[in-house]
Design a protein around this motif. Structure first.
Motif, PDB file in Angstrom:
ATOM      1  N   CYS A  22     -12.575   1.830  29.146  1.00 18.71           N
ATOM      2  CA  CYS A  22     -12.232   0.312  29.645  1.00 18.71           C
ATOM      3  C   CYS A  22     -11.432  -0.307  28.717  1.00 18.71           C
ATOM      4  CB  CYS A  22     -13.032   0.127  29.178  1.00 18.71           C
ATOM      5  SG  CYS A  22     -13.383  -2.008  29.461  1.00 18.71           S
ATOM      6  N   ALA A  23     -10.086  -0.253  29.361  1.00 19.77           N
ATOM      7  CA  ALA A  23      -9.250  -1.028  28.914  1.00 19.77           C
ATOM      8  C   ALA A  23      -9.332  -2.798  29.076  1.00 19.77           C
ATOM      9  CB  ALA A  23      -7.433  -0.468  28.979  1.00 19.77           C
ATOM     10  N   ALA A  24      -9.226  -3.270  27.140  1.00 15.36           N
ATOM     11  CA  ALA A  24      -9.079  -4.449  27.683  1.00 15.36           C
ATOM     12  C   ALA A  24      -7.824  -4.767  27.447  1.00 15.36           C
ATOM     13  CB  ALA A  24     -10.218  -5.084  26.441  1.00 15.36           C
ATOM     14  N   SER A  25      -7.397  -6.510  27.851  1.00 14.37           N
ATOM     15  CA  SER A  25      -6.349  -7.367  27.535  1.00 14.37           C
ATOM     16  C   SER A  25      -6.867  -8.924  27.297  1.00 14.37           C
ATOM     17  CB  SER A  25      -5.264  -6.947  28.361  1.00 14.37           C
ATOM     18  OG  SER A  25      -6.074  -7.973  29.891  1.00 14.37           O
ATOM     19  N   GLY A  26      -5.746  -9.209  27.016  1.00 15.65           N
ATOM     20  CA  GLY A  26      -6.361 -10.888  26.707  1.00 15.65           C
ATOM     21  C   GLY A  26      -7.049 -10.593  25.158  1.00 15.65           C
ATOM     22  N   SER A  27      -7.145 -12.241  24.584  1.00 16.74           N
ATOM     23  CA  SER A  27      -7.515 -12.316  23.309  1.00 16.74           C
ATOM     24  C   SER A  27      -9.416 -12.214  22.790  1.00 16.74           C
ATOM     25  CB  SER A  27      -7.337 -13.708  22.825  1.00 16.74           C
ATOM     26  OG  SER A  27      -7.234 -14.385  23.288  1.00 16.74           O
ATOM     27  N   GLY A  28      -9.136 -11.638  22.042  1.00 19.87           N
ATOM     28  CA  GLY A  28     -10.686 -11.498  21.397  1.00 19.87           C
ATOM     29  C   GLY A  28     -11.166 -10.370  21.248  1.00 19.87           C
ATOM     30  N   PHE A  29     -11.312  -9.075  21.936  1.00 17.31           N
ATOM     31  CA  PHE A  29     -11.423  -8.287  22.137  1.00 17.31           C
ATOM     32  C   PHE A  29     -12.624  -7.604  21.123  1.00 17.31           C
ATOM     33  CE2 PHE A  29     -12.677  -4.650  23.792  1.00 17.31           C
ATOM     34  CZ  PHE A  29     -12.731  -3.202  22.937  1.00 17.31           C
ATOM     35  N   GLY A  30     -12.133  -7.661  19.927  1.00 15.93           N
ATOM     36  CA  GLY A  30     -12.962  -7.462  18.863  1.00 15.93           C
ATOM     37  C   GLY A  30     -14.034  -8.130  18.158  1.00 15.93           C
ATOM     38  N   HIS A  31     -14.117  -9.247  18.916  1.00 13.10           N
ATOM     39  CA  HIS A  31     -14.935 -10.389  18.258  1.00 13.10           C
ATOM     40  C   HIS A  31     -16.496 -10.571  19.646  1.00 13.10           C
ATOM     41  CE1 HIS A  31     -12.746 -12.024  15.604  1.00 13.10           C
ATOM     42  NE2 HIS A  31     -11.666 -12.121  16.345  1.00 13.10           N
ATOM     43  N   TYR A  32     -16.451  -9.465  20.810  1.00 17.87           N
ATOM     44  CA  TYR A  32     -17.615  -9.213  21.654  1.00 17.87           C
ATOM     45  C   TYR A  32     -17.715  -8.058  21.107  1.00 17.87           C
ATOM     46  CZ  TYR A  32     -14.757 -13.232  23.948  1.00 17.87           C
ATOM     47  OH  TYR A  32     -14.024 -14.810  24.616  1.00 17.87           O
ATOM     48  N   ALA A  33     -19.277  -8.125  22.189  1.00 17.30           N
ATOM     49  CA  ALA A  33     -20.338  -7.045  22.468  1.00 17.30           C
ATOM     50  C   ALA A  33     -20.051  -6.537  23.465  1.00 17.30           C
ATOM     51  CB  ALA A  33     -21.515  -7.353  22.182  1.00 17.30           C
ATOM     52  N   MET A  34     -19.904  -5.045  23.432  1.00 18.83           N
ATOM     53  CA  MET A  34     -19.464  -4.494  24.145  1.00 18.83           C
ATOM     54  C   MET A  34     -20.024  -4.017  25.414  1.00 18.83           C
ATOM     55  SD  MET A  34     -16.482  -5.336  24.967  1.00 18.83           S
ATOM     56  CE  MET A  34     -15.898  -3.629  26.529  1.00 18.83           C
ATOM     57  N   GLY A  35     -20.589  -3.628  26.380  1.00 13.70           N
ATOM     58  CA  GLY A  35     -21.382  -2.595  27.362  1.00 13.70           C
ATOM     59  C   GLY A  35     -21.011  -2.207  28.323  1.00 13.70           C
ATOM     60  N   TRP A  36     -21.392  -1.382  28.947  1.00 14.18           N
ATOM     61  CA  TRP A  36     -21.636  -0.336  30.102  1.00 14.18           C
ATOM     62  C   TRP A  36     -23.271  -0.449  31.073  1.00 14.18           C
ATOM     63  CZ3 TRP A  36     -16.934   1.850  31.518  1.00 14.18           C
ATOM     64  CH2 TRP A  36     -16.259   2.127  31.204  1.00 14.18           C
ATOM     65  N   PHE A  37     -22.132  -0.837  32.523  1.00 14.43           N
ATOM     66  CA  PHE A  37     -23.311  -1.065  33.143  1.00 14.43           C
ATOM     67  C   PHE A  37     -23.008  -0.283  34.533  1.00 14.43           C
ATOM     68  CE2 PHE A  37     -25.816  -4.619  31.399  1.00 14.43           C
ATOM     69  CZ  PHE A  37     -25.231  -5.064  30.606  1.00 14.43           C
ATOM     70  N   ARG A  38     -23.999   0.033  34.928  1.00 13.68           N
ATOM     71  CA  ARG A  38     -23.846   0.424  36.311  1.00 13.68           C
ATOM     72  C   ARG A  38     -24.818  -0.121  37.792  1.00 13.68           C
ATOM     73  NH1 ARG A  38     -26.540   6.387  34.898  1.00 13.68           N
ATOM     74  NH2 ARG A  38     -28.820   6.188  34.560  1.00 13.68           N
ATOM     75  N   GLN A  39     -24.329   0.530  38.941  1.00 15.71           N
ATOM     76  CA  GLN A  39     -25.250   0.012  39.624  1.00 15.71           C
ATOM     77  C   GLN A  39     -25.001   0.439  41.384  1.00 15.71           C
ATOM     78  OE1 GLN A  39     -23.466  -3.932  40.983  1.00 15.71           O
ATOM     79  NE2 GLN A  39     -25.724  -4.446  42.620  1.00 15.71           N
ATOM     80  N   THR A  40     -26.280   0.419  41.544  1.00 16.09           N
ATOM     81  CA  THR A  40     -26.132   1.539  43.189  1.00 16.09           C
ATOM     82  C   THR A  40     -26.555   0.785  44.503  1.00 16.09           C
ATOM     83  OG1 THR A  40     -28.273   2.373  43.275  1.00 16.09           O
ATOM     84  CG2 THR A  40     -26.688   3.524  42.081  1.00 16.09           C
ATOM     85  N   LEU A  41     -26.372   1.318  45.604  1.00 15.81           N
ATOM     86  CA  LEU A  41     -26.743   0.535  46.889  1.00 15.81           C
ATOM     87  C   LEU A  41     -27.979  -0.189  47.098  1.00 15.81           C
ATOM     88  CD1 LEU A  41     -24.599   1.538  49.359  1.00 15.81           C
ATOM     89  CD2 LEU A  41     -24.619   0.017  48.570  1.00 15.81           C
ATOM     90  N   ARG A  42     -29.231   0.604  45.702  1.00  9.56           N
ATOM     91  CA  ARG A  42     -30.646   0.661  46.304  1.00  9.56           C
ATOM     92  C   ARG A  42     -31.327  -0.228  44.627  1.00  9.56           C
ATOM     93  NH1 ARG A  42     -32.948   6.242  48.335  1.00  9.56           N
ATOM     94  NH2 ARG A  42     -31.934   6.204  50.808  1.00  9.56           N
ATOM     95  N   LYS A  43     -30.522  -0.345  43.619  1.00 13.24           N
ATOM     96  CA  LYS A  43     -30.876  -0.337  42.849  1.00 13.24           C
ATOM     97  C   LYS A  43     -29.766  -1.813  42.171  1.00 13.24           C
ATOM     98  CE  LYS A  43     -32.727   3.858  40.756  1.00 13.24           C
ATOM     99  NZ  LYS A  43     -32.570   4.715  39.411  1.00 13.24           N
ATOM    100  N   GLN A  44     -30.131  -2.647  41.507  1.00 11.63           N
ATOM    101  CA  GLN A  44     -29.156  -3.965  40.754  1.00 11.63           C
ATOM    102  C   GLN A  44     -28.588  -2.870  40.062  1.00 11.63           C
ATOM    103  OE1 GLN A  44     -32.402  -6.726  40.217  1.00 11.63           O
ATOM    104  NE2 GLN A  44     -32.511  -7.627  41.603  1.00 11.63           N
ATOM    105  N   ARG A  45     -28.224  -3.490  39.423  1.00 10.11           N
ATOM    106  CA  ARG A  45     -26.720  -3.721  38.049  1.00 10.11           C
ATOM    107  C   ARG A  45     -28.030  -3.258  36.897  1.00 10.11           C
ATOM    108  NH1 ARG A  45     -21.437  -5.855  37.479  1.00 10.11           N
ATOM    109  NH2 ARG A  45     -21.449  -5.397  39.638  1.00 10.11           N
TER     110      ARG A  45
END
Length: 122
Positions: A22-45
């Motif tokens: 996950c490549a980030a651009s813009g400011s403030g990346f180092g101040h944010y928590a990061m998450g990975w999520f997944r989604q399918t047609l049958r399930k919510q994210r």
């Protein structure tokens, strides 16, 4: 504001590995928590894993514990998800997200990437 872009998805056989980036651009990346999520047609994210802004804290969905590893490199404005021992049920579109709160809830994340498809064949 942060812009995010995932890469590294693809088609692999069960038991294989993939590394999502996950490549980030813009400011403030180092101040944010990061998450990975997944989604399918049958399930919510759903949350896969998340990491604190410093990288000191991580947490995983029960379904991926021991198989997936989340990490980040704030100097490179990047986050990663190493996925090992992949299973067909891991098939989904995977999204990275950033936000001010270290949280498993999608609603706590302000910025999202466009997603990358991961398909695991049996």
């Amino acid at each position: 504001q942060v812009q995010l872009a995932e890469s590294g998805g693809g088609l692999v056989q069960a038991g294989g590995s993939l590394r999502l980036s996950c490549a980030a651009s813009g400011s403030g990346f180092g101040h944010y928590a990061m998450g990975w999520f997944r989604q399918t047609l049958r399930k919510q994210r759903e949350v896969v894993a998340y990491i604190s802004w410093s990288g000191d804290f991580t947490n995983y969905a029960d379904s991926v514990k021991g198989r997936f590893t989340i990490s980040r490199d704030n100097a490179k404005n990047a986050a990663y998800l190493q996925m090992n021992s992949l299973k067909p049920e891991d098939t989904a579109v995977y999204y990275c997200a950033s936000g001010p709160i270290y949280s498993p809830r999608p609603s706590d994340y302000d910025y999202w990437g466009q997603g990358t498809q991961v398909t695991i064949s049996s």
